[in-house]
Motif scaffolding. Structure first.
Motif, PDB file in Angstrom:
ATOM      1  N   ARG A  28     106.574  -0.752  71.332  1.00 13.94           N
ATOM      2  CA  ARG A  28     106.389   0.249  72.491  1.00 13.94           C
ATOM      3  C   ARG A  28     107.832  -0.100  73.402  1.00 13.94           C
ATOM      4  NH1 ARG A  28     101.120  -0.716  74.449  1.00 13.94           N
ATOM      5  NH2 ARG A  28     100.625   0.551  72.587  1.00 13.94           N
ATOM      6  N   MET A  45     103.129  13.036  64.459  1.00  8.46           N
ATOM      7  CA  MET A  45     104.060  12.514  65.679  1.00  8.46           C
ATOM      8  C   MET A  45     105.549  12.318  65.411  1.00  8.46           C
ATOM      9  SD  MET A  45     102.583   9.395  68.032  1.00  8.46           S
ATOM     10  CE  MET A  45     103.272   7.893  67.336  1.00  8.46           C
ATOM     11  N   LEU A  80     101.931   2.470  64.443  1.00  6.80           N
ATOM     12  CA  LEU A  80     100.558   2.763  64.084  1.00  6.80           C
ATOM     13  C   LEU A  80      99.760   1.419  63.558  1.00  6.80           C
ATOM     14  CD1 LEU A  80      98.267   4.795  63.618  1.00  6.80           C
ATOM     15  CD2 LEU A  80      99.084   5.099  61.499  1.00  6.80           C
ATOM     16  N   VAL A 135     105.621  15.609  74.080  1.00  2.00           N
ATOM     17  CA  VAL A 135     105.824  15.226  72.559  1.00  2.00           C
ATOM     18  C   VAL A 135     104.651  14.154  72.906  1.00  2.00           C
ATOM     19  CG1 VAL A 135     107.315  14.335  70.998  1.00  2.00           C
ATOM     20  CG2 VAL A 135     107.925  16.141  72.383  1.00  2.00           C
ATOM     21  N   VAL A 136     104.162  13.848  71.647  1.00  2.00           N
ATOM     22  CA  VAL A 136     102.939  12.890  71.619  1.00  2.00           C
ATOM     23  C   VAL A 136     104.207  11.720  71.147  1.00  2.00           C
ATOM     24  CG1 VAL A 136     101.464  11.618  69.840  1.00  2.00           C
ATOM     25  CG2 VAL A 136     101.200  14.140  70.366  1.00  2.00           C
ATOM     26  N   SER A 137     103.661  10.517  71.953  1.00  2.00           N
ATOM     27  CA  SER A 137     104.498   9.203  71.855  1.00  2.00           C
ATOM     28  C   SER A 137     103.590   7.996  71.399  1.00  2.00           C
ATOM     29  CB  SER A 137     105.200   9.003  73.142  1.00  2.00           C
ATOM     30  OG  SER A 137     104.315   8.418  74.171  1.00  2.00           O
ATOM     31  N   ASP A 138     102.284   8.377  71.437  1.00  2.00           N
ATOM     32  CA  ASP A 138     101.260   7.285  71.064  1.00  2.00           C
ATOM     33  C   ASP A 138      99.978   7.730  71.005  1.00  2.00           C
ATOM     34  OD1 ASP A 138     100.571   4.725  70.247  1.00  2.00           O
ATOM     35  OD2 ASP A 138     101.207   3.633  72.002  1.00  2.00           O
ATOM     36  N   PHE A 139      99.167   7.194  70.152  1.00  2.00           N
ATOM     37  CA  PHE A 139      97.987   7.613  70.059  1.00  2.00           C
ATOM     38  C   PHE A 139      96.885   6.564  69.582  1.00  2.00           C
ATOM     39  CE2 PHE A 139      99.076   8.654  65.933  1.00  2.00           C
ATOM     40  CZ  PHE A 139      98.161   8.103  65.024  1.00  2.00           C
ATOM     41  N   ASN A 182      94.616  17.329  61.035  1.00  2.00           N
ATOM     42  CA  ASN A 182      93.575  15.995  61.711  1.00  2.00           C
ATOM     43  C   ASN A 182      93.538  16.563  62.970  1.00  2.00           C
ATOM     44  OD1 ASN A 182      95.842  14.652  63.415  1.00  2.00           O
ATOM     45  ND2 ASN A 182      96.902  15.067  61.563  1.00  2.00           N
ATOM     46  N   ILE A 215      93.625  14.839  65.607  1.00  2.00           N
ATOM     47  CA  ILE A 215      94.427  14.299  66.874  1.00  2.00           C
ATOM     48  C   ILE A 215      95.576  15.143  67.166  1.00  2.00           C
ATOM     49  CG2 ILE A 215      96.054  12.349  67.455  1.00  2.00           C
ATOM     50  CD1 ILE A 215      94.483  10.618  65.363  1.00  2.00           C
ATOM     51  N   THR A 216      96.430  15.781  66.120  1.00  2.00           N
ATOM     52  CA  THR A 216      97.298  16.770  66.496  1.00  2.00           C
ATOM     53  C   THR A 216      96.795  17.985  66.909  1.00  2.00           C
ATOM     54  OG1 THR A 216      98.386  15.837  64.264  1.00  2.00           O
ATOM     55  CG2 THR A 216      98.996  17.966  65.166  1.00  2.00           C
ATOM     56  N   MET A 239      92.699   5.754  67.927  1.00  2.00           N
ATOM     57  CA  MET A 239      91.279   6.132  67.731  1.00  2.00           C
ATOM     58  C   MET A 239      90.226   5.001  67.681  1.00  2.00           C
ATOM     59  SD  MET A 239      91.453   8.891  64.708  1.00  2.00           S
ATOM     60  CE  MET A 239      89.754   9.793  64.446  1.00  2.00           C
ATOM     61  N   ALA A 293      98.198  12.053  61.491  1.00  2.00           N
ATOM     62  CA  ALA A 293      98.543  12.256  62.880  1.00  2.00           C
ATOM     63  C   ALA A 293      99.863  11.465  63.126  1.00  2.00           C
ATOM     64  CB  ALA A 293      97.445  11.766  63.528  1.00  2.00           C
ATOM     65  N   PHE A 294     100.039  10.258  62.474  1.00  2.00           N
ATOM     66  CA  PHE A 294     101.022   9.520  62.781  1.00  2.00           C
ATOM     67  C   PHE A 294     102.369  10.084  62.431  1.00  2.00           C
ATOM     68  CE2 PHE A 294     104.243   6.028  61.590  1.00  2.00           C
ATOM     69  CZ  PHE A 294     104.408   5.490  62.884  1.00  2.00           C
ATOM     70  N   GLU A 354     103.402  -4.515  67.799  1.00  2.00           N
ATOM     71  CA  GLU A 354     103.137  -3.465  68.853  1.00  2.00           C
ATOM     72  C   GLU A 354     103.976  -3.509  70.023  1.00  2.00           C
ATOM     73  OE1 GLU A 354      99.032  -2.268  68.995  1.00  2.00           O
ATOM     74  OE2 GLU A 354      99.475  -0.694  70.261  1.00  2.00           O
ATOM     75  N   GLU A 402      99.674  -7.312  67.144  1.00  2.00           N
ATOM     76  CA  GLU A 402      99.776  -7.279  68.563  1.00  2.00           C
ATOM     77  C   GLU A 402     101.167  -7.629  68.916  1.00  2.00           C
ATOM     78  OE1 GLU A 402      97.436  -6.275  70.385  1.00  2.00           O
ATOM     79  OE2 GLU A 402      98.571  -6.300  72.212  1.00  2.00           O
ATOM     80  N   ARG A 459      94.311   9.042  60.479  1.00  2.00           N
ATOM     81  CA  ARG A 459      95.415   8.411  61.492  1.00  2.00           C
ATOM     82  C   ARG A 459      96.950   8.415  60.754  1.00  2.00           C
ATOM     83  NH1 ARG A 459      90.584   5.989  61.808  1.00  2.00           N
ATOM     84  NH2 ARG A 459      89.822   5.266  63.735  1.00  2.00           N
TER      85      ARG A 459
END
Lengths: 325, 327
Positions: free
Chosen positions: B286, B316, B293, A118-122, A82, A84-85, A124, B312-313, B282, B279, B309
């Protein structure tokens, strides 16, 4: 020369890069996808082959972007990932220490937050495409200015006008209104940039902790007006890296390098695919009430992949030597 | 010929179906389920649905339409509240009245279920349903007891980590053993309404996909009510919605579990309570440094967006795990 190939097939542009073994970008190609992803990938590969020395050896190939599956099948990619990565990998290697990546492409926009490499949040963008490159493209065409000139003109602005950026449709009517009132073109364009940035930060960047260094990449980063609007809104300096427009492809190449190191020799089919004849088609499967649209790709008359079905009946009907993902 | 009672495979079917099935069967009726959700079924539902309802209600319309010619009655209780001093979403409450205008609709069993004042009111509601089918009070009472027993077993199976489909298969003796769970790289918590995450069509088989991508999945249904409640009580103010409480409580619990590597929250477009619980979760996630996600599903959602998504999650999460062990 040995190296790795990265392909990013997006909605608007298709980018191909070639990285040598040291991770240095040797060649990069930026093409408009123009609704024909396979033909564009083939054209790009042909161009790349001409530009590179003849003793070239591709040790791995990676594909990313919304057309990644298609591109992956066509070239025989080792890594299909993907975007994002891919963007995160590229930025974290090309800009060491980066903490925030803003990326705006043709039809999507994303924010990636990195901490300690390191990715900690994203995030889209959701269904709304306001604030992406396509909208800027369209507005530039309406105002009859080349998109390449957009940023330059926006920078000449002296008194930025406020444009409602919540929705692309309403932003357009607001722009028309301001233009009929007699506001100058640079002011309107700068206003549009600010509106898009505001929308991006509210929508995509909602609740994210944006810390410096901030990197801005993707096709829209070419627009100096957007860069300035981001700097103004964030109060931080925004870095546009070299190769900002092909970062996804760079990430794909880096991921291919990793994949090949893990699994062994590349499955890249060679530059010959630029001459092969690919045919795609789709049909509606009548197997159940889902009526899935199944896509079929054939290379020189032989079906090499099918997808789009929910149950996997067609997906598994084509024997694939290895699983890509 | 026994009376055929239709139950839509939607909304709280995922919680209470086993109980009602046994209850109706004990009283001599036959239970007919609507088919699994498909695109065709959703399309049918969309055409008839009121435009302002959420996706799960739209698909529930499709399930009702699917039952029209197949049954003598449709069971669709008017759910007001299933816990003391809490409510179920108002769209559930209005659902029997929303579908009433459909053509060729068989009679509805739309008894009120309202336990807002006291839990014992459940018994009255169930008895009222039973009296529509049978005149024998003793039969009704024994059927009720048996139904409750089955419901307890069902919840116990869910607590063991089975999906509603698997748990039902065991209850109905379709399989003897619970499916073997293969070891996965890591575990993520999937938080969402049962009718979103367990409906394979709406969720695009999210549980299956996550598991194919190497992640084991835990859900709120895996936790006993008591755990969920005690964690949800940490909120400064109690949520009104029973289902929202479950999601919040489960999320808070999983935030503290060291074996959980990430939380995926699934919301349905147009769901009011979800926009709020999502919300809230989240913010807490955090603060706890847990990968989070938020996915919103609606009838236009393409699979590609969800896949990108999710992929990617998981990347991560993997990346973080690798960094944590110093690779």
């Amino acid at each position: 020369m040995k190296g790795y190939l990265g392909i990013d097939v997006g909605s608007v542009s298709t980018n191909i890069v070639f990285l040598d073994e040291g991770g240095i970008i040797r060649e990069s190609i930026y093409l408009r996808t123009q609704g024909r992803p396979i033909a564009t990938v083939q054209k790009g590969l042909g161009k790349l082959k001409d530009r590179l020395p003849s003793n070239i050896k591709v040790r791995g190939a990676g594909a990313t972007g919304s057309g990644r599956n298609l591109a992956g099948i066509v070239v025989g990619a080792d890594a299909v990932k993907n975007e994002i990565t891919a963007h995160a990998v590229a930025a974290s290697i090309l800009v060491p220490g980066v903490q925030t990546i803003l990326e705006i492409g043709g039809q999507d926009s994303k924010i990636i937050v990195l901490r300690n490499g390191v990715v900690s949040d994203f995030a889209m963008n959701t269904v709304c495409a306001a604030g992406t490159g396509s909208f800027l493209d369209q507005q530039a065409a309406r105002l009859n200015i080349a998109i390449e000139k957009f940023g330059e003109i926006a920078l000449q602005s002296e008194a930025v006008v406020r444009i409602a950026g919540r929705c692309a449709v309403f932003a357009e009517s607001d722009m028309v209104h301001k233009q009929q009132m007699g506001c100058s073109l640079p002011d309107i364009l700068a206003g549009l940039c600010e509106a898009l940035v505001r929308n991006y930060l509210n929508n995509v960047g909602k609740g994210k902790d944006i810390l410096a260094p901030v990197v801005f990449q993707g096709g829209v980063a070419a627009n100096a007006g957007m860069v300035r609007a981001f700097e103004k809104a964030l109060g931080l300096s925004v870095l546009v890296p070299p190769y900002f427009d092909v970062m996804g492809a760079v990430g794909a190449a880096l991921l291919a390098r990793e994949a090949v190191a893990r699994k062994g020799p590349s499955s890249f089919k060679g530059f010959g695919v630029s001459e092969a004849c690919f045919k795609t088609g789709s049909f509606e499967c009548a197997g159940c009430a889902n009526l899935c649209e199944v896509v079929e790709i054939a290379e020189d008359g032989k079906v090499i992949a099918r997808w789009g079905d929910r149950c996997g009946k067609w997906l598994n009907s084509v024997h694939r030597e290895e699983k890509i993902s | 010929m026994p009376l055929k009672i239709g139950i839509p495979r939607a909304l709280l079917y995922y919680y209470y179906y086993p109980m009602w099935k046994v209850y109706f069967r004990e009283l001599g009726a036959e239970v007919v389920l609507s088919s699994f959700s498909t695109k065709g079924l959703l399309d049918k539902g969309l055409k008839c649905a009121v435009d302002e309802v959420c996706l799960p209600v739209k698909i529930a319309y499709g399930h009702v339409l699917d039952l029209l010619d197949k049954v003598d009655m449709i069971f669709m209780p008017r759910l007001v509240s299933v816990e003391k001093h809490e409510y179920i979403c108002p769209k559930f409450l209005g659902f029997p009245d929303m579908v009433r205008c459909l053509d060729k609709l068989p009679p509805l069993i739309d008894v009120n279920i309202n336990l807002y004042r006291k839990k014992w009111d459940a018994h009255n509601a169930v008895t009222k349903v039973g009296r529509l089918i049978s005149g024998n009070y003793i039969n009704i009472y024994t059927a009720y007891l048996r139904a409750r027993k089955i419901q307890k077993i069902y919840f116990r199976l869910l607590h063991l980590g089975l999906t509603p489909d698997d748990a039902l298969a065991i209850l109905e003796d379709r399989v003897k053993k619970r499916p073997a769970q293969e070891a996965k790289e890591f575990t993520v918590a999937l938080i969402g309404h049962p009718y979103n995450i367990y409906d394979r069509h709406i969720s695009m088989n999210m549980i299956g996909r996550l598991s194919r991508m190497g992640a084991a999945v835990v859900t709120a249904e895996r936790l006993p009510e008591k755990t969920v409640r005690s964690y949800a009580a940490r909120l400064p103010k109690k949520l009104f919605w029973t289902l929202g409480q479950r999601m919040i409580g489960a999320a808070f619990h999983y935030l503290e579990r060291p074996d959980i590597c990430g939380i995926v929250h699934v919301a349905a477009f147009g769901c009011g309570p979800d926009s709020m619980t999502g919300e809230l979760i989240e913010r807490y996630a955090r603060a706890a440094g847990m990968p989070f996600l938020n996915l919103t599903l609606d009838e236009h959602t393409g699979e590609a967006g969800i896949m990108t998504r999710l992929e990617a999650f998981l990347d991560m999460v993997r990346w973080r795990n690798m960094a944590a062990v110093g690779m």
